[in-house]
Write a protein that holds these residues in place. Structure first.
Motif, short mmCIF file in Angstrom:
data_model
loop_
_atom_site.label_atom_id
_atom_site.label_comp_id
_atom_site.label_asym_id
_atom_site.label_seq_id
_atom_site.Cartn_x
_atom_site.Cartn_y
_atom_site.Cartn_z
N LYS A 20 0.82 -1.22 0.00
CA LYS A 20 0.00 0.00 0.00
C LYS A 20 0.85 1.26 0.00
CE LYS A 20 -2.48 -1.27 3.60
NZ LYS A 20 -3.51 -1.21 4.66
N ARG A 21 2.16 1.07 -0.01
CA ARG A 21 3.07 2.21 0.07
C ARG A 21 3.12 3.02 -1.23
NH1 ARG A 21 7.44 4.14 3.56
NH2 ARG A 21 8.67 5.52 2.24
N SER A 22 3.15 2.34 -2.37
CA SER A 22 3.23 3.01 -3.67
C SER A 22 2.71 2.08 -4.75
CB SER A 22 4.68 3.41 -3.98
OG SER A 22 5.46 2.24 -4.27
N LEU A 23 2.45 2.62 -5.91
CA LEU A 23 1.98 1.81 -7.02
C LEU A 23 3.03 0.79 -7.43
CD1 LEU A 23 -0.48 1.49 -8.85
CD2 LEU A 23 0.57 3.10 -10.46
N PHE A 24 4.29 1.20 -7.40
CA PHE A 24 5.40 0.29 -7.73
C PHE A 24 5.44 -0.88 -6.76
CE2 PHE A 24 9.88 -0.78 -6.62
CZ PHE A 24 10.26 -1.39 -7.81
N LEU A 25 5.33 -0.61 -5.46
CA LEU A 25 5.37 -1.67 -4.46
C LEU A 25 4.09 -2.50 -4.48
CD1 LEU A 25 7.10 0.17 -1.49
CD2 LEU A 25 8.00 -1.77 -2.77
N ASN A 26 2.98 -1.88 -4.84
CA ASN A 26 1.73 -2.61 -4.94
C ASN A 26 1.86 -3.72 -5.99
OD1 ASN A 26 -1.18 -2.72 -6.52
ND2 ASN A 26 -1.39 -2.57 -4.31
N LYS A 27 2.43 -3.39 -7.13
CA LYS A 27 2.63 -4.38 -8.20
C LYS A 27 3.51 -5.53 -7.72
CE LYS A 27 4.36 -4.77 -12.98
NZ LYS A 27 5.41 -5.76 -12.70
N LEU A 28 4.61 -5.19 -7.04
CA LEU A 28 5.53 -6.22 -6.55
C LEU A 28 4.89 -7.08 -5.47
CD1 LEU A 28 8.96 -4.33 -6.31
CD2 LEU A 28 8.08 -5.76 -8.17
N ALA A 29 4.11 -6.45 -4.59
CA ALA A 29 3.46 -7.18 -3.50
C ALA A 29 2.40 -8.15 -4.05
CB ALA A 29 2.82 -6.21 -2.51
N ILE A 30 1.67 -7.72 -5.06
CA ILE A 30 0.68 -8.60 -5.68
C ILE A 30 1.38 -9.79 -6.33
CG2 ILE A 30 -0.92 -8.77 -7.63
CD1 ILE A 30 -1.95 -5.99 -6.87
N GLU A 31 2.50 -9.54 -6.99
CA GLU A 31 3.26 -10.64 -7.59
C GLU A 31 3.76 -11.61 -6.51
OE1 GLU A 31 6.28 -8.62 -9.78
OE2 GLU A 31 4.94 -8.06 -11.43
N SER A 32 4.18 -11.07 -5.36
CA SER A 32 4.61 -11.92 -4.25
C SER A 32 3.45 -12.78 -3.75
CB SER A 32 5.15 -11.07 -3.09
OG SER A 32 6.42 -10.56 -3.39
N ALA A 33 2.29 -12.16 -3.60
CA ALA A 33 1.11 -12.89 -3.13
C ALA A 33 0.73 -14.01 -4.11
CB ALA A 33 -0.06 -11.93 -2.95
N GLU A 34 0.85 -13.75 -5.39
CA GLU A 34 0.54 -14.78 -6.39
C GLU A 34 1.53 -15.95 -6.29
OE1 GLU A 34 -2.03 -14.93 -8.04
OE2 GLU A 34 -2.80 -12.94 -8.53
N ARG A 35 2.81 -15.62 -6.06
CA ARG A 35 3.80 -16.71 -5.91
C ARG A 35 3.54 -17.51 -4.63
NH1 ARG A 35 7.24 -12.80 -8.34
NH2 ARG A 35 7.87 -11.97 -6.32
N ILE A 36 3.13 -16.81 -3.58
CA ILE A 36 2.82 -17.50 -2.33
C ILE A 36 1.66 -18.46 -2.53
CG2 ILE A 36 1.86 -17.15 -0.01
CD1 ILE A 36 3.54 -14.51 0.06
N ARG A 37 0.67 -18.05 -3.30
CA ARG A 37 -0.49 -18.93 -3.57
C ARG A 37 -0.05 -20.22 -4.24
NH1 ARG A 37 -5.76 -16.24 -5.88
NH2 ARG A 37 -4.38 -15.53 -7.54
#
Length: 236
Positions: free
Chosen positions: A183-200
């Motif tokens: 939630k810090r920035s749009l750049f980090l949001n994209k990376l965090a979503i990618e991390s969540a997808e890999r975790i899944r």
């Protein structure tokens, strides 16, 4: 104001009913007077004004082992005087999530060693020390306004690595760290979503819960709309 004076005052502010209420919220500790957070914060302000050496007083209050006294300790201590030795010593004493989060939010995340300890403690086995690692990451994402996005992005591999940990107070902190970073920035949001997808893709019960919960917030219209407003303001 001495430690004895402070303990006497804390005892007078306590409530056995509040102790029972704390336990219902998972705050279980051996010594507590049951003082509410707003009252603790108000009293801490008074102590801070009167203390000749608040750093030393904080150490003495922490050593009492009393939940409420330890809250006063992290609320009055001077982050500029905190050492890595103190951080490790206090971490070993962590026995509940509220103390962990309070220490990380009000004190440890404001020290020069916060990033170092966030990484180091991720590899620790004790539940509350490991929680402190990811609690620090979450609070750094919120409070460290001067850091660049990449420094926070460097936490994401640790989030992915430890998403398997199904212990309640760990998994919630790891998930929380990912969401705050995202939630810090749009750049980090994209990376965090990618991390969540890999975790899944880890396809374990904790990983599936973790990914679903994180993605629900990170990909929400509310979060994305906030980024849109930031971009709009920056353009002006």
């Amino acid at each position: 104001m001495t430690v004895a004076d402070i303990i006497e005052k804390l005892r007078s502010l306590g409530s056995p009913e509040n102790v029972a209420g704390m336990e219902r919220f998972g705050i279980v500790t051996t010594k507590s007077f049951g003082i509410t957070a707003p009252v603790l914060k108000q009293f801490a302000r008074e102590v801070k004004k009167q203390a000749d050496d608040r750093h030393t007083l904080a150490q003495e209050l922490w050593e009492t082992g009393i939940y409420d006294a330890r809250a006063i300790a992290f609320l009055i201590d001077d982050p500029k005087k905190v050492t890595t030795k103190q951080m490790d010593s206090w971490a070993k004493d962590f026995d509940n999530w509220a103390t962990v989060d309070g220490v990380c939010s009000y004190l440890f995340c404001r020290t020069p060693f916060a990033y170092e300890k966030a990484v180091e403690w991720a590899g620790e086995k004790p539940e509350f020390v490991k929680r402190a690692s990811f609690s620090l990451m979450a609070y750094l994402a919120v409070h460290d306004k001067k850091t660049d996005d990449q420094r926070l992005a460097d936490f994401l591999p640790l989030v992915e690595e430890h998403a398997f940990d199904d212990r309640n107070f760990v998994k919630k902190a790891v998930n929380w760290a990912l969401r705050q970073i995202g939630k810090r920035s749009l750049f980090l949001n994209k990376l965090a979503i990618e991390s969540a997808e890999r975790i899944r893709l880890q396809d374990t019960k904790p990983a599936r819960w973790f990914a679903a919960d994180a993605l629900r917030e990170l990909a929400s219209e509310k979060v994305l709309e906030r980024f849109g407003k930031r971009v709009s303001k920056a353009a002006k």
